[in-house]
Design a protein around this motif. Structure first.
Motif, PDB file in Angstrom:
ATOM      1  N   GLY A 193       0.811  -1.212   0.000  1.00 26.41           N
ATOM      2  CA  GLY A 193       0.000   0.000   0.000  1.00 26.41           C
ATOM      3  C   GLY A 193       0.842   1.257   0.000  1.00 26.41           C
ATOM      4  O   GLY A 193       0.554   2.220  -0.732  1.00 26.41           O
ATOM      5  N   ILE A 194       1.901   1.278   0.809  1.00 27.45           N
ATOM      6  CA  ILE A 194       2.769   2.454   0.908  1.00 27.45           C
ATOM      7  C   ILE A 194       3.458   2.735  -0.421  1.00 27.45           C
ATOM      8  O   ILE A 194       3.477   3.873  -0.910  1.00 27.45           O
ATOM      9  CB  ILE A 194       3.822   2.253   2.024  1.00 27.45           C
ATOM     10  N   ILE A 195       4.041   1.709  -1.032  1.00 29.22           N
ATOM     11  CA  ILE A 195       4.786   1.946  -2.270  1.00 29.22           C
ATOM     12  C   ILE A 195       3.841   2.233  -3.441  1.00 29.22           C
ATOM     13  O   ILE A 195       4.217   2.922  -4.384  1.00 29.22           O
ATOM     14  CB  ILE A 195       5.741   0.776  -2.604  1.00 29.22           C
ATOM     15  N   ALA A 196       2.609   1.720  -3.378  1.00 31.22           N
ATOM     16  CA  ALA A 196       1.642   2.039  -4.430  1.00 31.22           C
ATOM     17  C   ALA A 196       1.305   3.533  -4.409  1.00 31.22           C
ATOM     18  O   ALA A 196       1.252   4.185  -5.464  1.00 31.22           O
ATOM     19  CB  ALA A 196       0.371   1.210  -4.253  1.00 31.22           C
ATOM     20  N   ILE A 197       1.108   4.084  -3.212  1.00 30.35           N
ATOM     21  CA  ILE A 197       0.819   5.518  -3.088  1.00 30.35           C
ATOM     22  C   ILE A 197       2.031   6.345  -3.521  1.00 30.35           C
ATOM     23  O   ILE A 197       1.894   7.360  -4.219  1.00 30.35           O
ATOM     24  CB  ILE A 197       0.420   5.867  -1.638  1.00 30.35           C
ATOM     25  N   VAL A 219       5.887  -2.571  -8.368  1.00 25.74           N
ATOM     26  CA  VAL A 219       4.811  -2.587  -7.368  1.00 25.74           C
ATOM     27  C   VAL A 219       3.831  -3.720  -7.670  1.00 25.74           C
ATOM     28  O   VAL A 219       3.420  -4.471  -6.775  1.00 25.74           O
ATOM     29  CB  VAL A 219       4.063  -1.240  -7.334  1.00 25.74           C
ATOM     30  N   CYS A 220       3.470  -3.857  -8.947  1.00 25.35           N
ATOM     31  CA  CYS A 220       2.523  -4.910  -9.337  1.00 25.35           C
ATOM     32  C   CYS A 220       3.111  -6.300  -9.112  1.00 25.35           C
ATOM     33  O   CYS A 220       2.409  -7.216  -8.672  1.00 25.35           O
ATOM     34  CB  CYS A 220       2.128  -4.731 -10.806  1.00 25.35           C
ATOM     35  N   VAL A 221       4.396  -6.468  -9.404  1.00 27.77           N
ATOM     36  CA  VAL A 221       5.052  -7.763  -9.192  1.00 27.77           C
ATOM     37  C   VAL A 221       5.054  -8.128  -7.704  1.00 27.77           C
ATOM     38  O   VAL A 221       4.713  -9.251  -7.307  1.00 27.77           O
ATOM     39  CB  VAL A 221       6.496  -7.743  -9.731  1.00 27.77           C
ATOM     40  N   LEU A 222       5.427  -7.151  -6.871  1.00 28.50           N
ATOM     41  CA  LEU A 222       5.452  -7.387  -5.424  1.00 28.50           C
ATOM     42  C   LEU A 222       4.052  -7.688  -4.895  1.00 28.50           C
ATOM     43  O   LEU A 222       3.879  -8.564  -4.039  1.00 28.50           O
ATOM     44  CB  LEU A 222       6.043  -6.171  -4.705  1.00 28.50           C
ATOM     45  N   ALA A 223       3.049  -6.969  -5.415  1.00 27.43           N
ATOM     46  CA  ALA A 223       1.676  -7.205  -4.976  1.00 27.43           C
ATOM     47  C   ALA A 223       1.225  -8.618  -5.345  1.00 27.43           C
ATOM     48  O   ALA A 223       0.570  -9.295  -4.546  1.00 27.43           O
ATOM     49  CB  ALA A 223       0.747  -6.168  -5.608  1.00 27.43           C
ATOM     50  N   LYS A 224       1.567  -9.063  -6.529  1.00 28.78           N
ATOM     51  CA  LYS A 224       1.183 -10.409  -6.972  1.00 28.78           C
ATOM     52  C   LYS A 224       1.763 -11.480  -6.062  1.00 28.78           C
ATOM     53  O   LYS A 224       1.119 -12.484  -5.767  1.00 28.78           O
ATOM     54  CB  LYS A 224       1.654 -10.627  -8.411  1.00 28.78           C
ATOM     55  N   ARG A 225       3.000 -11.248  -5.599  1.00 30.66           N
ATOM     56  CA  ARG A 225       3.668 -12.244  -4.753  1.00 30.66           C
ATOM     57  C   ARG A 225       3.224 -12.164  -3.295  1.00 30.66           C
ATOM     58  O   ARG A 225       3.145 -13.171  -2.605  1.00 30.66           O
ATOM     59  CB  ARG A 225       5.187 -12.054  -4.840  1.00 30.66           C
ATOM     60  N   GLN A 226       2.967 -10.936  -2.846  1.00 28.54           N
ATOM     61  CA  GLN A 226       2.713 -10.743  -1.425  1.00 28.54           C
ATOM     62  C   GLN A 226       1.243 -10.876  -1.044  1.00 28.54           C
ATOM     63  O   GLN A 226       0.922 -11.419   0.012  1.00 28.54           O
ATOM     64  CB  GLN A 226       3.230  -9.359  -0.995  1.00 28.54           C
ATOM     65  N   LEU A 227       0.341 -10.368  -1.871  1.00 29.93           N
ATOM     66  CA  LEU A 227      -1.083 -10.357  -1.519  1.00 29.93           C
ATOM     67  C   LEU A 227      -1.725 -11.677  -1.946  1.00 29.93           C
ATOM     68  O   LEU A 227      -2.372 -11.774  -2.991  1.00 29.93           O
ATOM     69  CB  LEU A 227      -1.768  -9.161  -2.180  1.00 29.93           C
ATOM     70  N   THR A 228      -1.551 -12.693  -1.111  1.00 30.22           N
ATOM     71  CA  THR A 228      -1.954 -14.054  -1.473  1.00 30.22           C
ATOM     72  C   THR A 228      -3.346 -14.428  -0.972  1.00 30.22           C
ATOM     73  O   THR A 228      -3.835 -15.514  -1.289  1.00 30.22           O
ATOM     74  CB  THR A 228      -0.933 -15.068  -0.915  1.00 30.22           C
TER      75      THR A 228
END
Length: 380
Positions: free
Chosen positions: A125-129, A330-339
């Motif tokens: 969330g932080i890095i997306a903003i 950001v999208c790559v990290l979100a795909k891996r982290q938000l499971t």
């Protein structure tokens, strides 16, 4: 060039504070620097910031650390660059050194997965903003820059790595479109010459020399920021030298994400696991030395030729590509982290909080996320 409206001491203290409480990885850190130094304090101009971001993106090594070094160089040259770099890295290095000591004594960090679950979601969330704000500021309403950013973001997301040649091509495209060179004049060209240094064998045993050379290569030849260095480290640490096992390596990556400052500082934790405090110091020094050299050596040429229309156009193109690469990351990290849906909800809530309450401090968000992660993983 106008004189600085801040002292070297103030700049050093700022980077010391950022290194101690700056969570979120390279995307967030470069966003904090823009917010604090360009928008709020007005110590650094928008042009100097963009030049620093472009140079940091072009050169190998950790993005945030290189930008910090360049911003230190802007008004205080070598001494400013050196103090800014040391101040930015020192707090997180001390933390990973302490974590390495605790890890070895405890035989692992079993609580880290729960903490990482909560922090990881909040960090997204932080890095997306930060990425959103950086895009609005850097790309404005220029259709060419937006096109470049979108294309680079898609390529970064699909390939899960940054493409240096694509970033350089973006700079050339904008240069040729906005300020094509005239055949009768020579355009100043900034050449980045790699500097390769062999580690001295004096006072170092064979293993420490191996550590120094391996981490120097990691800092000198890996393009991309933050976790982009992870595949290179994995290949050498686990597969080639067998210095770490799989679980130790995964724990080292987790340490990178739960500590503030540059993500690459996890090399200090890894160095400690391999060879204690000397290993930690050598690993960190060897990794950050190339990025320091790759910043201060071309910096005078960026300052001298940075106002040339062709160079400005090239920098604009590289900056747009950098913004796109960051958004893709950001999208790559979100795909891996938000499971799962809980992690997704935590990331969305973090973004809404940061948009609604602009003065909220990120460390408080990180702390709350860590506590939630422990509760969710242990009691739900």
């Amino acid at each position: 060039m106008n004189g600085p409206n801040y002292t070297l001491r103030e700049l050093t203290l700022y980077f010391l504070k950022l290194g101690a409480i700056g969570f979120g990885g390279p995307v967030a850190l470069v966003g904090y620097m823009h917010r604090d130094l360009v928008e709020k304090r007005k110590w650094i101009t928008e042009e100097d910031y963009k030049e620093g971001l472009a140079l940091a993106q072009l050169a190998p090594g950790p993005l945030a650390a290189q930008l910090a070094i360049y911003l230190g160089y802007v008004h205080y040259r070598i001494i400013g660059a050196t103090l800014a770099g040391i101040a930015f890295v020192l707090p997180s290095f001390a933390m990973v050194l302490a974590l390495g000591f605790a890890y070895v004594k405890a035989g692992g960090l079993p609580w880290m997965q729960a903490v990482f679950y909560g922090i990881g979601a909040a960090v997204i969330g932080i890095i997306a903003i930060s990425s959103y704000k950086l895009s609005k500021k850097s790309l404005v309403k220029d259709w060419l820059l937006w096109t470049i950013a979108i294309v680079v973001a898609m390529v970064t997301f699909l390939t899960e790595r940054e493409n240096l040649w694509l970033i350089l091509t973006a700079g050339i495209v904008v240069w040729l479109y906005k300020s094509p060179p005239k055949l009768s004049k020579r355009l100043p060209v900034v050449v980045l010459v790699p500097v390769l240094l062999q580690a001295s064998a004096v006072l170092l045993n064979e293993k420490l020399i191996q550590i120094a050379w391996f981490f120097f290569k990691a800092g000198a030849f890996v393009f991309g920021s933050g976790l982009a260095i992870v595949p290179f480290l994995y290949g050498g640490l686990v597969a080639e030298y067998h210095w770490l096992n799989e679980q130790q390596f995964l724990d080292a990556v987790a340490v990178a994400m739960i500590t503030p400052g540059p993500v690459v500082i996890t090399v200090g934790f890894i160095g400690y696991l391999i060879a204690g405090t000397p290993g930690a110091c050598i690993a960190a020094l060897a990794t950050f030395l190339p990025c320091y050299l790759f910043t201060i050596l071309p910096a005078p040429y960026f300052k001298k030729y940075g106002k040339h229309p062709g160079i400005r156009a090239f920098v604009d193109g590289v900056t747009a590509a950098a913004v796109g690469a960051i958004a893709g990351a950001v999208c790559v990290l979100a795909k891996r982290q938000l499971t799962d849906m809980i992690a997704v909800a935590m990331a969305v809530i973090t973004m809404l909080l940061l948009l609604r309450f602009k003065k909220i401090q990120e460390p408080f968000v990180i702390l709350a996320a860590a506590i939630l992660g422990l509760i969710i993983k242990n009691y739900l």
